[in-house]
Design an enzyme around this catalytic site. Structure first.
Site, PDB file in Angstrom:
ATOM      1  N   GLU A   1       0.806  -1.219   0.000  1.00 54.79           N
ATOM      2  CA  GLU A   1       0.000   0.000   0.000  1.00 54.79           C
ATOM      3  C   GLU A   1       0.841   1.273   0.000  1.00 54.79           C
ATOM      4  O   GLU A   1       1.733   1.447   0.832  1.00 54.79           O
ATOM      5  CB  GLU A   1      -0.927   0.022   1.227  1.00 54.79           C
TER       6      GLU A   1
ATOM      7  N   LYS B   1      -8.599  -0.572   1.073  1.00 58.88           N
ATOM      8  CA  LYS B   1      -9.660  -0.987   1.990  1.00 58.88           C
ATOM      9  C   LYS B   1     -10.485  -2.034   1.264  1.00 58.88           C
ATOM     10  O   LYS B   1     -10.992  -1.780   0.172  1.00 58.88           O
ATOM     11  CB  LYS B   1     -10.541   0.193   2.414  1.00 58.88           C
TER      12      LYS B   1
END
Length: 351
Positions: free
Chosen positions: A153, A169
């Site tokens: 990420e 997410k």
């Protein structure tokens, strides 16, 4: 351990020849190549290196990394405590105090041979068995920073005045297993990241080029979005970091309320986990900091002796099932812990 030379490795770049170390973010706007480690609790370490070169991650050398025994891992929150925490967060959501909270636990295991534990050797294993776009090493034993990350990420990247974030997410084993809750959670955090960047970017410049893209990783898939903006005229790292830290995807929304609940429910500091890990090239005006997930770090001050730590968590919303969220943390941790313990190489699976 202090005999191990300071080193930073990010993908195909390796940096050596440590020049200086500071905790001042203004240094990142000065000159040189910096390795950056920001703990979730706010401790910032910036290390400038003189020698930066292209070099592939080396192949693992048998015996160079001796990880913990597979059965020695313990969790700061056990299953009962974690699921109880999920239910408590749902109560806060029902009361209107918060919309989403990332609830995390820290796993720890004693190192069998601390004097021979080199996080860069662990990075080599991770690169082979769990490749990740923001993988790397920061090895500064004298400054209590020893990190091996396989982060997928992006927290922040810069190219000139353009800044970008890639919040993740939504996690499942396959794309078909992603839930409506995962998409809603991603959109919620994208809005938070837009607001964070909007505090330091030129008015009207913050955009979302990609929303809820499905991205495959070893053993699972994620929903990933992209948020981009142009930094305001006088904004630099001393403004950008406070405006966006800790990363929204690993805190919650609203961020202030989520951080208060995290402090209440979590029983161990996150350290580099969920912080920021990466590099800044002040000369070229480029940078890439990852969110410190899928990250191991050595804690040499632990009692009764040095341990390896790893964090796992999940985003909790009103639609969260407590057992399902616990299972998500298990999914995120299983493969990585097995690699660090040597079990993955032996069995070819995470068990």
């Amino acid at each position: 351990m202090h005999d191990l030379a300071p080193l930073a490795r990010f993908g195909g770049l390796v940096a050596s020849g440590l020049r200086d170390v500071t905790h001042d973010p203004e240094a990142l706007d000065s000159a040189g190549f910096w390795a950056v480690a920001a703990d979730f609790e706010g401790r910032l370490t910036c290390a400038r290196f003189d020698d930066v070169r292209a070099e592939p991650v080396p192949d693992p050398v048998p015996g160079q990394w001796r990880g913990p025994a597979a059965g020695d891992w313990t969790s700061s929150l056990d299953r009962e405590a974690y699921t109880k925490g999920v239910r408590r967060i749902r109560e806060y959501i029902a009361a209107g105090d918060v919309y989403q909270v990332n609830l995390c636990r820290v796993l720890s295991a004693p190192l069998p041979d601390p004097d021979a534990a080199d996080v860069d050797a662990l990075t080599a294993l991770l690169a082979r068995d769990n490749p990740a776009p923001y993988a790397g090493t920061i090895r500064l034993p004298a400054h209590d920073v020893e990190i091996a990350t396989a982060s997928p990420e992006l927290y922040l990247s810069t190219a000139g005045r353009t800044v970008e974030s890639g919040p993740i997410k939504g996690t499942a084993r396959t794309e078909d297993e992603l839930l409506e809750k995962d998409h809603a959670e991603n959109v919620m955090i994208v809005d938070l990241v837009r607001n964070d960047l909007g505090r330091v970017c030129a008015t009207g410049s913050v955009t979302v080029p990609a929303l809820c893209a499905v991205e495959p990783h070893p053993g699972l898939v994620h929903l990933v979005s992209t948020v981009r903006g142009e930094l305001a005229e006088k904004a630099g790292w001393p403004e950008l970091l406070p405006a966006t830290f800790p990363p929204g995807s690993v805190s919650g929304a609203p961020k202030f309320s989520a951080l208060r609940i995290i402090e209440e429910l979590e029983t161990a500091p996150r350290g580099p986990y969920c912080g920021g890990i990466g590099w800044v090239d002040a000369d070229r005006g480029t940078a890439a900091l990852a969110v410190g997930i899928r990250t191991f770090w050595i804690d040499r001050d632990a009692a009764p002796g040095p341990v390896l730590r790893f964090g796992a968590g999940a985003g909790i919303t009103w639609g969260s099932d407590p057992e399902g969220e616990w299972a998500e943390t298990e999914l995120k941790a299983a493969r990585l812990l097995a690699i660090a313990s040597g079990a993955y190489e032996a069995s070819g699976r995470t068990g």
